[in-house]
Write a protein that holds these residues in place. Structure first.
Motif, mmCIF file in Angstrom:
data_model
loop_
_atom_site.group_PDB
_atom_site.id
_atom_site.type_symbol
_atom_site.label_atom_id
_atom_site.label_comp_id
_atom_site.label_asym_id
_atom_site.label_seq_id
_atom_site.Cartn_x
_atom_site.Cartn_y
_atom_site.Cartn_z
ATOM 1 N N LEU A 359 50.883 53.038 -13.517
ATOM 2 C CA LEU A 359 50.224 52.766 -12.234
ATOM 3 C C LEU A 359 49.856 51.287 -12.109
ATOM 4 N N VAL A 360 49.328 50.710 -13.175
ATOM 5 C CA VAL A 360 48.979 49.280 -13.163
ATOM 6 C C VAL A 360 50.233 48.432 -12.985
ATOM 7 N N ASN A 361 51.336 48.848 -13.615
ATOM 8 C CA ASN A 361 52.592 48.116 -13.470
ATOM 9 C C ASN A 361 53.091 48.148 -12.028
ATOM 10 N N ILE A 362 53.001 49.313 -11.391
ATOM 11 C CA ILE A 362 53.392 49.419 -9.976
ATOM 12 C C ILE A 362 52.524 48.499 -9.129
ATOM 13 N N SER A 363 51.224 48.475 -9.426
ATOM 14 C CA SER A 363 50.307 47.629 -8.646
ATOM 15 C C SER A 363 50.677 46.160 -8.759
ATOM 16 N N SER A 364 51.151 45.728 -9.943
ATOM 17 C CA SER A 364 51.515 44.313 -10.112
ATOM 18 C C SER A 364 52.721 43.956 -9.243
ATOM 19 N N PHE A 365 53.699 44.863 -9.140
ATOM 20 C CA PHE A 365 54.860 44.611 -8.286
ATOM 21 C C PHE A 365 54.469 44.609 -6.814
ATOM 22 N N VAL A 366 53.566 45.514 -6.435
ATOM 23 C CA VAL A 366 53.087 45.568 -5.049
ATOM 24 C C VAL A 366 52.364 44.278 -4.695
ATOM 25 N N ASN A 367 51.478 43.818 -5.583
ATOM 26 C CA ASN A 367 50.712 42.598 -5.332
ATOM 27 C C ASN A 367 51.597 41.364 -5.316
ATOM 28 N N MET A 368 52.639 41.356 -6.183
ATOM 29 C CA MET A 368 53.575 40.226 -6.203
ATOM 30 C C MET A 368 54.323 40.118 -4.881
ATOM 31 N N LYS A 369 54.773 41.270 -4.370
ATOM 32 C CA LYS A 369 55.513 41.273 -3.104
ATOM 33 C C LYS A 369 54.632 40.838 -1.950
ATOM 34 N N GLN A 370 53.383 41.310 -1.957
ATOM 35 C CA GLN A 370 52.460 40.927 -0.891
ATOM 36 C C GLN A 370 52.150 39.437 -0.951
ATOM 37 N N SER A 371 51.986 38.923 -2.182
ATOM 38 C CA SER A 371 51.717 37.501 -2.360
ATOM 39 C C SER A 371 52.902 36.665 -1.900
ATOM 40 N N TYR A 372 54.121 37.131 -2.232
ATOM 41 C CA TYR A 372 55.327 36.417 -1.827
ATOM 42 C C TYR A 372 55.470 36.413 -0.305
ATOM 43 N N SER A 373 55.191 37.565 0.314
ATOM 44 C CA SER A 373 55.290 37.671 1.778
ATOM 45 C C SER A 373 54.289 36.752 2.466
ATOM 46 N N THR A 374 53.073 36.685 1.916
ATOM 47 C CA THR A 374 52.037 35.819 2.483
ATOM 48 C C THR A 374 52.425 34.352 2.363
ATOM 49 N N ASN A 375 52.929 33.963 1.171
ATOM 50 C CA ASN A 375 53.333 32.571 0.943
ATOM 51 C C ASN A 375 54.505 32.178 1.836
ATOM 52 N N THR A 376 55.446 33.124 2.028
ATOM 53 C CA THR A 376 56.604 32.853 2.886
ATOM 54 C C THR A 376 56.164 32.656 4.326
ATOM 55 N N ALA A 377 55.230 33.520 4.768
ATOM 56 C CA ALA A 377 54.725 33.414 6.144
ATOM 57 C C ALA A 377 53.991 32.102 6.357
ATOM 58 N N ASN A 378 53.214 31.680 5.355
ATOM 59 C CA ASN A 378 52.481 30.414 5.464
ATOM 60 C C ASN A 378 53.428 29.228 5.485
ATOM 61 N N THR A 379 54.499 29.299 4.692
ATOM 62 C CA THR A 379 55.475 28.214 4.630
ATOM 63 C C THR A 379 56.208 28.082 5.958
ATOM 64 N N LYS A 380 56.551 29.224 6.559
ATOM 65 C CA LYS A 380 57.264 29.193 7.840
ATOM 66 C C LYS A 380 56.394 28.616 8.951
ATOM 67 N N GLY A 381 55.078 28.788 8.797
ATOM 68 C CA GLY A 381 54.177 28.313 9.840
ATOM 69 C C GLY A 381 53.858 26.829 9.760
ATOM 70 N N LYS A 382 54.308 26.171 8.693
ATOM 71 C CA LYS A 382 54.012 24.742 8.538
ATOM 72 C C LYS A 382 55.053 23.876 9.219
ATOM 73 N N ILE A 383 54.608 22.722 9.686
ATOM 74 C CA ILE A 383 55.522 21.736 10.296
ATOM 75 C C ILE A 383 55.672 20.577 9.317
ATOM 76 N N THR A 384 56.882 20.299 8.907
ATOM 77 C CA THR A 384 57.134 19.226 7.936
ATOM 78 C C THR A 384 57.509 17.960 8.681
ATOM 79 N N LEU A 385 56.806 16.881 8.405
ATOM 80 C CA LEU A 385 57.068 15.594 9.035
ATOM 81 C C LEU A 385 57.976 14.759 8.142
ATOM 82 N N THR A 386 59.007 14.188 8.708
ATOM 83 C CA THR A 386 59.918 13.351 7.908
ATOM 84 C C THR A 386 59.954 11.956 8.483
#
Length: 386
Positions: A359-386
């Protein structure tokens, strides 16, 4: 990968499991002192040391299964199903008898109860087979009937030991997983109806005289307080005398030969007597938290196999606790079912810790996916200046 897993483990769940296990070890010592010295003529820590050895083995298995990717269990579906049948048949042939049930196998001088491990085996099997059949889960004959036959075979093998309590728990876990599998509602209601009819018809033929007497002992214990109702009456006395704050740790009177099996099935009565309502709420609160976390992990997991696996493990813990507490309070017949993490007994403790590791192992995969999804969403929302 392992570093990522450690960052995403659900540490609140881990702490709750360790707290409950440690408290269980303490209460096994407190509740078993008199039985060890007076009945078995052993040292006062006889049961404590045996339970400590099992707990150390269980902790090793807990940490190993925490690290082992849960998805790998899916590949062993057929092997798990086959081993479950083989080990139950082995019990019928080579098993030893204890408490009027042939439920144990002696391996190298150590007695284990295979039906406890079959619970987890059935959870893995059902989670794997239902996740595999999701594309045609509405087809009863192809998707539901094959695992249903497996459930019935396992139920009959365990019930014939006779161990009706464990058999009903396996049936209950299977029922929860079937409900969550996504099968059609009309098939679900038909199964429930058939199950009720089958139990009603078969109960008079399946129940032994001893099992039938347990119903009278549960629902009318004071009609035979020195016979069928003896254990429950003394459980009531222990619970009532504990009151709000309890007599104090180690101060139980009922464990002095009045309450049979104080360190196993009826350990909650001793907890109530010694620690009062606060001790009871401590145990119930941690058990409820772990069960809640299990169902929450199952709902959050996007992988069907992982979701059903988490739900099955949470259901096992919940049903086991309800059956044990129901027996202690007279709401259900006495079935000899231990309280998870608390009661004395190695087989179910090791099984529970293996299940918690998964159960703890499943929770780690669930939390990893949620963390990855959050980070991806935050990255997409940023504007990069060049």
């Amino acid at each position: 990968m392992i570093k990522k897993m450690f960052r995403h483990y659900d540490y609140s769940l881990i702490i709750a499991i360790l707290l409950l296990s440690g408290f269980g070890l303490l209460m096994v010592y407190s509740s078993s002192i008199v039985v060890s010295v007076i009945e078995l003529k052993q040292s006062s820590n006889f049961f404590f040391l045996k339970q400590l050895k099992w707990l150390l083995i269980a902790l090793v298995m807990f940490f190993l299964t925490m690290l082992f990717p849960y998805k790998a269990y899916k590949r062993f579906m057929k092997l798990v199903a086959m081993l479950s049948i083989i080990v139950l048949l082995s019990v019928k042939v080579f098993g030893s008898v204890a408490n009027n049930a042939q439920s144990w196998l002696s391996i190298g001088g150590v007695s284990v109860q295979p039906s406890e491990f079959v619970k987890l085996g059935m959870i893995i099997y059902l989670a794997a087979i239902f996740s595999k059949k999701q594309t045609y889960i509405s087809d009863f004959t192809k998707a539901v009937l094959p695992p249903l036959i497996m459930i019935v075979v396992v139920f009959l093998l365990v019930a014939s030991q006779p161990d009706l309590g464990t058999a009903l728990i396996i049936a209950g876990i299977s029922g929860v997983m079937i409900i969550c599998s996504g099968m059609r509602m009309k098939h679900l209601f038909s199964l429930i109806g058939l199950a009720v009819l089958a139990i009603g018809f078969a109960a008079p033929f399946f129940l032994t005289a001893e099992q039938s007497s347990r119903f009278a002992g549960a629902y009318d214990p004071f009609s035979d307080p020195d016979g069928n109702g003896y254990q429950l009456v003394n459980s009531y006395i222990a619970i009532a005398s504990g009151g709000v704050s309890g007599r104090g740790l180690g101060q139980s009177i009922q464990k002095f030969g009045f309450l049979p099996e104080p360190q196993t099935d009826f350990i909650m009565a001793i907890i109530s007597e010694e620690l009062g309502i606060f001790g009871v709420l401590f145990v119930l609160g941690l058990l409820a938290f772990i069960v809640f976390k299990g169902f929450l992990i199952g709902m959050r997991c996007k992988d069907t196999f992982g979701s059903l696996l988490a739900i099955g493990i949470a259901a096992m813990l919940a049903i086991q606790s309800i059956v044990n507490l129901g027996a202690v309070t007279g709401l259900l017949p006495i079935t000899g079912v231990p309280l998870p993490f608390i009661s004395y007994g190695g087989s179910f403790l090791v099984l529970s810790m293996i299940a918690m590791g998964i159960l703890v192992n499943i929770s780690s995969f669930v939390n990893m996916k949620q963390s990855y999804s959050t980070n991806t969403a935050n990255t997409k929302g940023k504007i990069t200046l060049t």
